[in-house]
Design a protein around this motif. Structure first.
Motif, PDB file in Angstrom:
ATOM      1  N   ASN A  65       0.808  -1.221   0.000  1.00 29.14           N
ATOM      2  CA  ASN A  65       0.000   0.000   0.000  1.00 29.14           C
ATOM      3  C   ASN A  65       0.843   1.273   0.000  1.00 29.14           C
ATOM      4  O   ASN A  65       0.488   2.260   0.626  1.00 29.14           O
ATOM      5  CB  ASN A  65      -0.983  -0.008   1.174  1.00 29.14           C
ATOM      6  CG  ASN A  65      -1.951  -1.148   1.083  1.00 29.14           C
ATOM      7  OD1 ASN A  65      -2.658  -1.294   0.092  1.00 29.14           O
ATOM      8  ND2 ASN A  65      -1.970  -1.985   2.099  1.00 29.14           N
ATOM      9  N   LYS A  66       1.945   1.234  -0.738  1.00 27.15           N
ATOM     10  CA  LYS A  66       2.827   2.398  -0.845  1.00 27.15           C
ATOM     11  C   LYS A  66       2.604   3.178  -2.135  1.00 27.15           C
ATOM     12  O   LYS A  66       3.057   4.307  -2.259  1.00 27.15           O
ATOM     13  CB  LYS A  66       4.300   1.980  -0.764  1.00 27.15           C
ATOM     14  CG  LYS A  66       4.673   1.258   0.501  1.00 27.15           C
ATOM     15  CD  LYS A  66       4.600   2.166   1.692  1.00 27.15           C
ATOM     16  CE  LYS A  66       5.073   1.426   2.938  1.00 27.15           C
ATOM     17  NZ  LYS A  66       4.889   2.192   4.141  1.00 27.15           N
ATOM     18  N   VAL A  67       1.945   2.554  -3.111  1.00 28.87           N
ATOM     19  CA  VAL A  67       1.562   3.244  -4.347  1.00 28.87           C
ATOM     20  C   VAL A  67       0.083   2.984  -4.594  1.00 28.87           C
ATOM     21  O   VAL A  67      -0.449   1.956  -4.183  1.00 28.87           O
ATOM     22  CB  VAL A  67       2.404   2.808  -5.573  1.00 28.87           C
ATOM     23  CG1 VAL A  67       3.845   3.196  -5.424  1.00 28.87           C
ATOM     24  CG2 VAL A  67       2.277   1.327  -5.831  1.00 28.87           C
ATOM     25  N   GLU A  74      -2.044   2.784 -14.390  1.00 27.12           N
ATOM     26  CA  GLU A  74      -1.440   3.622 -15.433  1.00 27.12           C
ATOM     27  C   GLU A  74      -0.144   2.975 -15.944  1.00 27.12           C
ATOM     28  O   GLU A  74       0.105   2.946 -17.147  1.00 27.12           O
ATOM     29  CB  GLU A  74      -1.181   5.036 -14.919  1.00 27.12           C
ATOM     30  CG  GLU A  74      -0.581   5.968 -15.940  1.00 27.12           C
ATOM     31  CD  GLU A  74      -1.496   6.284 -17.128  1.00 27.12           C
ATOM     32  OE1 GLU A  74      -0.983   6.866 -18.098  1.00 27.12           O
ATOM     33  OE2 GLU A  74      -2.689   5.957 -17.108  1.00 27.12           O
ATOM     34  N   CYS A  75       0.682   2.461 -15.036  1.00 25.44           N
ATOM     35  CA  CYS A  75       1.914   1.771 -15.446  1.00 25.44           C
ATOM     36  C   CYS A  75       1.590   0.566 -16.322  1.00 25.44           C
ATOM     37  O   CYS A  75       2.248   0.334 -17.346  1.00 25.44           O
ATOM     38  CB  CYS A  75       2.717   1.323 -14.221  1.00 25.44           C
ATOM     39  SG  CYS A  75       3.481   2.676 -13.305  1.00 25.44           S
ATOM     40  N   TYR A  82       6.879   4.067 -13.978  1.00 23.62           N
ATOM     41  CA  TYR A  82       7.418   5.418 -13.828  1.00 23.62           C
ATOM     42  C   TYR A  82       7.176   5.899 -12.412  1.00 23.62           C
ATOM     43  O   TYR A  82       6.340   5.382 -11.687  1.00 23.62           O
ATOM     44  CB  TYR A  82       6.797   6.395 -14.839  1.00 23.62           C
ATOM     45  CG  TYR A  82       5.305   6.601 -14.599  1.00 23.62           C
ATOM     46  CD1 TYR A  82       4.859   7.607 -13.741  1.00 23.62           C
ATOM     47  CD2 TYR A  82       4.351   5.811 -15.221  1.00 23.62           C
ATOM     48  CE1 TYR A  82       3.512   7.804 -13.511  1.00 23.62           C
ATOM     49  CE2 TYR A  82       3.007   5.992 -14.998  1.00 23.62           C
ATOM     50  CZ  TYR A  82       2.599   6.980 -14.138  1.00 23.62           C
ATOM     51  OH  TYR A  82       1.259   7.169 -13.893  1.00 23.62           O
ATOM     52  N   SER A  83       7.934   6.893 -12.021  1.00 20.20           N
ATOM     53  CA  SER A  83       7.757   7.492 -10.695  1.00 20.20           C
ATOM     54  C   SER A  83       7.116   8.855 -10.854  1.00 20.20           C
ATOM     55  O   SER A  83       7.041   9.395 -11.953  1.00 20.20           O
ATOM     56  CB  SER A  83       9.118   7.639 -10.007  1.00 20.20           C
ATOM     57  OG  SER A  83       9.906   8.601 -10.690  1.00 20.20           O
ATOM     58  N   LEU A  87       7.115  12.205 -14.025  1.00 21.27           N
ATOM     59  CA  LEU A  87       6.005  12.971 -14.558  1.00 21.27           C
ATOM     60  C   LEU A  87       6.221  14.465 -14.396  1.00 21.27           C
ATOM     61  O   LEU A  87       5.806  15.261 -15.228  1.00 21.27           O
ATOM     62  CB  LEU A  87       4.704  12.564 -13.850  1.00 21.27           C
ATOM     63  CG  LEU A  87       4.214  11.159 -14.127  1.00 21.27           C
ATOM     64  CD1 LEU A  87       2.971  10.879 -13.311  1.00 21.27           C
ATOM     65  CD2 LEU A  87       3.949  10.958 -15.597  1.00 21.27           C
ATOM     66  N   ALA A  88       6.887  14.854 -13.302  1.00 27.68           N
ATOM     67  CA  ALA A  88       7.128  16.270 -13.045  1.00 27.68           C
ATOM     68  C   ALA A  88       8.169  16.844 -13.978  1.00 27.68           C
ATOM     69  O   ALA A  88       8.204  18.049 -14.223  1.00 27.68           O
ATOM     70  CB  ALA A  88       7.565  16.472 -11.585  1.00 27.68           C
ATOM     71  N   GLY A  89       9.061  15.997 -14.507  1.00 30.89           N
ATOM     72  CA  GLY A  89      10.191  16.449 -15.334  1.00 30.89           C
ATOM     73  C   GLY A  89       9.860  16.769 -16.718  1.00 30.89           C
ATOM     74  O   GLY A  89       9.040  17.239 -17.307  1.00 30.89           O
TER      75      GLY A  89
END
Length: 89
Positions: A65-67, A74-75, A82-83, A87-89
Protein backbone atom coordinates in the motif's frame (compact mmCIF):
# COMPACT_ATOMS: atom_id res chain seq x y z
CA UNK A 1 -6.49 7.72 -3.33
CA UNK A 2 -7.27 4.03 -3.13
CA UNK A 3 -4.67 1.40 -2.36
CA UNK A 4 -4.51 -2.37 -2.84
CA UNK A 5 -6.11 -3.07 0.53
CA UNK A 6 -9.31 -1.33 -0.62
CA UNK A 7 -9.84 -3.58 -3.64
CA UNK A 8 -12.12 -6.58 -3.84
CA UNK A 9 -10.30 -9.90 -3.82
CA UNK A 10 -11.10 -10.48 -7.49
CA UNK A 11 -9.78 -7.07 -8.60
CA UNK A 12 -6.69 -7.41 -6.39
CA UNK A 13 -5.94 -10.82 -7.91
CA UNK A 14 -6.42 -9.49 -11.43
CA UNK A 15 -3.94 -6.63 -10.93
CA UNK A 16 -1.54 -8.82 -8.94
CA UNK A 17 -1.47 -11.44 -11.68
CA UNK A 18 -0.68 -8.84 -14.35
CA UNK A 19 2.07 -7.23 -12.26
CA UNK A 20 3.52 -10.66 -11.47
CA UNK A 21 3.58 -11.60 -15.17
CA UNK A 22 5.49 -8.45 -16.01
CA UNK A 23 7.92 -8.88 -13.10
CA UNK A 24 8.49 -12.50 -14.11
CA UNK A 25 9.08 -11.57 -17.75
CA UNK A 26 11.57 -8.87 -16.76
CA UNK A 27 13.44 -11.30 -14.49
CA UNK A 28 13.58 -13.97 -17.21
CA UNK A 29 14.87 -11.45 -19.74
CA UNK A 30 17.60 -10.24 -17.35
CA UNK A 31 18.60 -13.84 -16.58
CA UNK A 32 18.73 -14.80 -20.26
CA UNK A 33 20.81 -11.73 -21.06
CA UNK A 34 23.33 -12.55 -18.33
CA UNK A 35 23.36 -16.23 -19.29
CA UNK A 36 24.09 -15.37 -22.93
CA UNK A 37 27.23 -13.52 -21.85
CA UNK A 38 28.50 -16.40 -19.71
CA UNK A 39 31.36 -18.29 -21.31
CA UNK A 40 32.27 -20.90 -18.69
CA UNK A 41 30.32 -23.32 -16.52
CA UNK A 42 31.26 -21.29 -13.44
CA UNK A 43 29.94 -18.12 -15.07
CA UNK A 44 26.70 -19.87 -16.07
CA UNK A 45 26.23 -21.17 -12.52
CA UNK A 46 26.79 -17.65 -11.20
CA UNK A 47 23.79 -16.50 -13.23
CA UNK A 48 21.41 -18.21 -10.81
CA UNK A 49 19.74 -15.81 -8.43
CA UNK A 50 17.23 -13.03 -8.08
CA UNK A 51 16.72 -10.44 -10.80
CA UNK A 52 14.73 -7.52 -9.42
CA UNK A 53 13.15 -5.07 -11.84
CA UNK A 54 11.03 -1.96 -11.82
CA UNK A 55 7.99 -4.24 -12.15
CA UNK A 56 8.91 -6.38 -9.13
CA UNK A 57 9.56 -3.24 -7.09
CA UNK A 58 6.19 -1.81 -8.14
CA UNK A 59 4.48 -5.07 -7.21
CA UNK A 60 6.11 -5.02 -3.78
CA UNK A 61 5.23 -1.38 -3.14
CA UNK A 62 1.66 -1.86 -4.30
CA UNK A 63 1.14 -4.91 -2.08
CA UNK A 64 2.41 -2.85 0.86
CA UNK A 65 0.00 0.00 0.00
CA UNK A 66 2.83 2.40 -0.85
CA UNK A 67 1.56 3.24 -4.35
CA UNK A 68 -2.00 3.82 -5.45
CA UNK A 69 -4.13 1.63 -7.64
CA UNK A 70 -4.34 4.46 -10.17
CA UNK A 71 -0.55 4.62 -10.46
CA UNK A 72 -0.30 0.86 -10.93
CA UNK A 73 -3.07 0.78 -13.52
CA UNK A 74 -1.44 3.62 -15.43
CA UNK A 75 1.91 1.77 -15.45
CA UNK A 76 0.17 -1.35 -16.74
CA UNK A 77 -1.67 0.67 -19.38
CA UNK A 78 1.47 2.29 -20.78
CA UNK A 79 3.67 -0.78 -20.24
CA UNK A 80 6.29 1.16 -18.30
CA UNK A 81 6.95 1.76 -14.60
CA UNK A 82 7.42 5.42 -13.83
CA UNK A 83 7.76 7.49 -10.70
CA UNK A 84 6.10 10.76 -9.78
CA UNK A 85 9.42 12.53 -10.40
CA UNK A 86 9.39 11.37 -14.04
CA UNK A 87 6.01 12.97 -14.56
CA UNK A 88 7.13 16.27 -13.05
CA UNK A 89 10.19 16.45 -15.33
Amino acid sequence: MAYAKKLSEAKFNQIYDELFKRAEAAAKAAYQEKLAKAKTLKQRQACAGHYPSDWSELLDLWCRNKVTNLHVLECLRIGHVYSGQELAG
